[in-house]
Design a protein around this motif. Structure first.
Motif, PDB file in Angstrom:
ATOM      1  N   GLU A  26       0.984  -1.187   0.278  1.00 59.62           N
ATOM      2  CA  GLU A  26       0.268  -0.176   0.504  1.00 59.62           C
ATOM      3  C   GLU A  26       1.432   1.414  -0.031  1.00 59.62           C
ATOM      4  O   GLU A  26       2.194   1.416  -0.100  1.00 59.62           O
ATOM      5  N   LEU A  27       0.609   2.391  -0.022  1.00 61.63           N
ATOM      6  CA  LEU A  27       0.609   3.993   0.224  1.00 61.63           C
ATOM      7  C   LEU A  27       1.848   4.147  -0.731  1.00 61.63           C
ATOM      8  O   LEU A  27       2.507   4.054  -0.851  1.00 61.63           O
ATOM      9  N   SER A  28       2.192   3.190  -2.069  1.00 64.75           N
ATOM     10  CA  SER A  28       3.031   3.531  -2.827  1.00 64.75           C
ATOM     11  C   SER A  28       3.153   4.441  -4.159  1.00 64.75           C
ATOM     12  O   SER A  28       2.137   4.868  -4.220  1.00 64.75           O
ATOM     13  N   VAL A  29       3.790   5.334  -3.839  1.00 62.48           N
ATOM     14  CA  VAL A  29       4.067   6.365  -4.795  1.00 62.48           C
ATOM     15  C   VAL A  29       5.012   6.282  -6.266  1.00 62.48           C
ATOM     16  O   VAL A  29       5.042   7.735  -6.372  1.00 62.48           O
ATOM     17  N   ASP A  58      -4.979  -4.125  -3.328  1.00 60.22           N
ATOM     18  CA  ASP A  58      -5.903  -2.312  -2.469  1.00 60.22           C
ATOM     19  C   ASP A  58      -4.572  -1.095  -3.988  1.00 60.22           C
ATOM     20  O   ASP A  58      -4.028  -1.577  -4.042  1.00 60.22           O
ATOM     21  N   SER A  68      -4.006   1.735  -4.042  1.00 62.24           N
ATOM     22  CA  SER A  68      -2.609   2.228  -3.501  1.00 62.24           C
ATOM     23  C   SER A  68      -1.845   1.895  -3.634  1.00 62.24           C
ATOM     24  O   SER A  68      -0.244   2.298  -3.488  1.00 62.24           O
ATOM     25  N   HIS A  69      -1.596   0.195  -3.293  1.00 60.80           N
ATOM     26  CA  HIS A  69      -0.124  -0.678  -4.175  1.00 60.80           C
ATOM     27  C   HIS A  69      -0.093   0.152  -5.401  1.00 60.80           C
ATOM     28  O   HIS A  69       0.840  -1.142  -6.058  1.00 60.80           O
ATOM     29  N   ALA A  98      -0.355   2.984  -7.399  1.00 61.50           N
ATOM     30  CA  ALA A  98      -0.317   4.424  -6.969  1.00 61.50           C
ATOM     31  C   ALA A  98      -1.448   5.246  -6.996  1.00 61.50           C
ATOM     32  O   ALA A  98      -0.859   6.181  -8.152  1.00 61.50           O
ATOM     33  N   ASP A 123      -2.887   7.250  -6.075  1.00 54.81           N
ATOM     34  CA  ASP A 123      -3.110   8.484  -5.063  1.00 54.81           C
ATOM     35  C   ASP A 123      -1.906   9.184  -5.811  1.00 54.81           C
ATOM     36  O   ASP A 123      -2.284  10.255  -6.493  1.00 54.81           O
ATOM     37  N   GLU A 151     -10.342   0.721   1.453  1.00 55.45           N
ATOM     38  CA  GLU A 151      -9.359   1.630   2.196  1.00 55.45           C
ATOM     39  C   GLU A 151      -9.995   3.065   2.859  1.00 55.45           C
ATOM     40  O   GLU A 151     -11.280   2.994   2.641  1.00 55.45           O
ATOM     41  N   ARG A 194      -9.391   7.956   0.363  1.00 61.07           N
ATOM     42  CA  ARG A 194      -9.211   7.906  -1.689  1.00 61.07           C
ATOM     43  C   ARG A 194     -10.900   6.730  -1.513  1.00 61.07           C
ATOM     44  O   ARG A 194     -10.882   6.441  -2.734  1.00 61.07           O
ATOM     45  N   ARG A 244     -11.478   7.781  -5.315  1.00 66.65           N
ATOM     46  CA  ARG A 244     -10.074   7.346  -6.479  1.00 66.65           C
ATOM     47  C   ARG A 244     -10.423   6.007  -6.663  1.00 66.65           C
ATOM     48  O   ARG A 244     -10.541   5.653  -8.073  1.00 66.65           O
TER      49      ARG A 244
END
Length: 286
Positions: free
Chosen positions: A68-71, A97, A99-100, A102, A104, A132, A136, A139
């Motif tokens: 998660e929280l990959s940018v 998920d 967010s894995h 990216a 965001d 999540e 999010r 999105r």
């Protein structure tokens, strides 16, 4: 809601705590012994073995590589490659998920990545998109509906949280797009836009279940609350039931023997620590 549940959810996203625990003598292995009840393994091969065992018991599976929280778009592409290989190695469903991937920082790219994975699945299999936090939710909804609009709605699943006030509208949108819906209570401690934990969320869950049935949606019950589950099954018939690995497996066996379709969430990967803390947090009653 008891205060320790909220505190544990905050700790579950605390990278410093993970580093401290794993840095203690024997800390990582002691934590892993506790976590392994809920986690299929730290490697893909271990997870595939667990998945095959569940399939042999007559349960469906949904495999998820933690993350998660990959940018980083390059990292997200590596995640896609892993999922494309998973699609070839198991007959089960897949789960992730956004967010894995990216979402965001690159929503359009995340939709393309989801489409690639979903497109690799044979008919009858789904890529379930996890819920999540509410920051999010828009999105996630936009991404799922975008990919469904490319003709892949029958390969997608979306997780809807009953505690969110917006969920009736989200259910209508997903059902209209042909997306399978996984109905959960909602695990995140939200600052606003959510029903309180306990009876208000339970009532919302029941109302959403009836909404799904009335729409004729493709959906499943994902709750370990036995009273709530049985209330829905008695009212609406043999709705598929999904559970997390390691939580009351005897219930799944009993449901299977009653002719109810069952599915087990099978997560794996090196990023298991914070998932384990979330399971501990959820075990704290209201």
């Amino acid at each position: 809601m008891r205060w320790d549940r909220a505190v544990l959810f905050k700790l579950a996203t605390n990278e410093t705590l993970e580093q401290v625990v794993k840095g203690l003598p024997g800390g990582e292995e002691n934590a892993w012994r506790a976590a392994s009840r809920y986690v299929a393994g730290r490697t893909r091969d271990e997870a595939l073995q667990v998945a095959e065992a569940q399939l042999a018991l007559g349960h469906g599976v949904s495999l998820d590589l933690f993350g998660e929280l990959s940018v980083d778009a390059a990292d997200a592409e590596r995640v896609v490659d892993e999922y494309l290989e998973l699609a070839e190695l198991t007959t089960g469903w897949l789960s992730l998920d956004l967010s894995h991937l990216a979402v965001d920082v690159d929503p359009a790219g995340a939709a393309d990545r989801v489409a690639r994975i979903a497109g690799a699945l044979q008919s009858g299999r789904r890529l379930q998109i996890g819920a999540e936090d509410t920051g999010r939710t828009d999105r996630i909804r936009d991404c799922v509906l975008t990919v469904a609009g490319r003709g892949l709605g029958d390969r997608l699943g979306a997780t809807v949280q009953a505690n969110l006030e917006r969920s009736p509208e989200d259910i209508d949108a997903f059902a209209e797009a042909g997306v399978q819906i996984r109905l959960v209570k909602g695990a995140y401690v939200e600052p606003s836009g959510a029903h309180p934990y306990g009876e208000p969320t339970d009532v919302a869950y029941l109302r959403l279940a009836h909404q799904l049935a009335e729409r004729g949606a493709d959906w499943s019950l994902a709750t370990h609350d036995g009273r709530l589950r049985e209330a829905v099954l008695l009212a609406l018939g043999k709705v598929p039931v999904e559970q997390l690995l390691g939580i009351r497996p005897e219930v799944l066996a009993e449901l299977r023997d009653r002719g109810i379709e069952t599915r087990v969430y099978v997560p794996y990967g090196p990023s298991w620590f914070r998932y384990w803390l979330r399971r501990v947090a959820e075990s704290r009653g209201a």
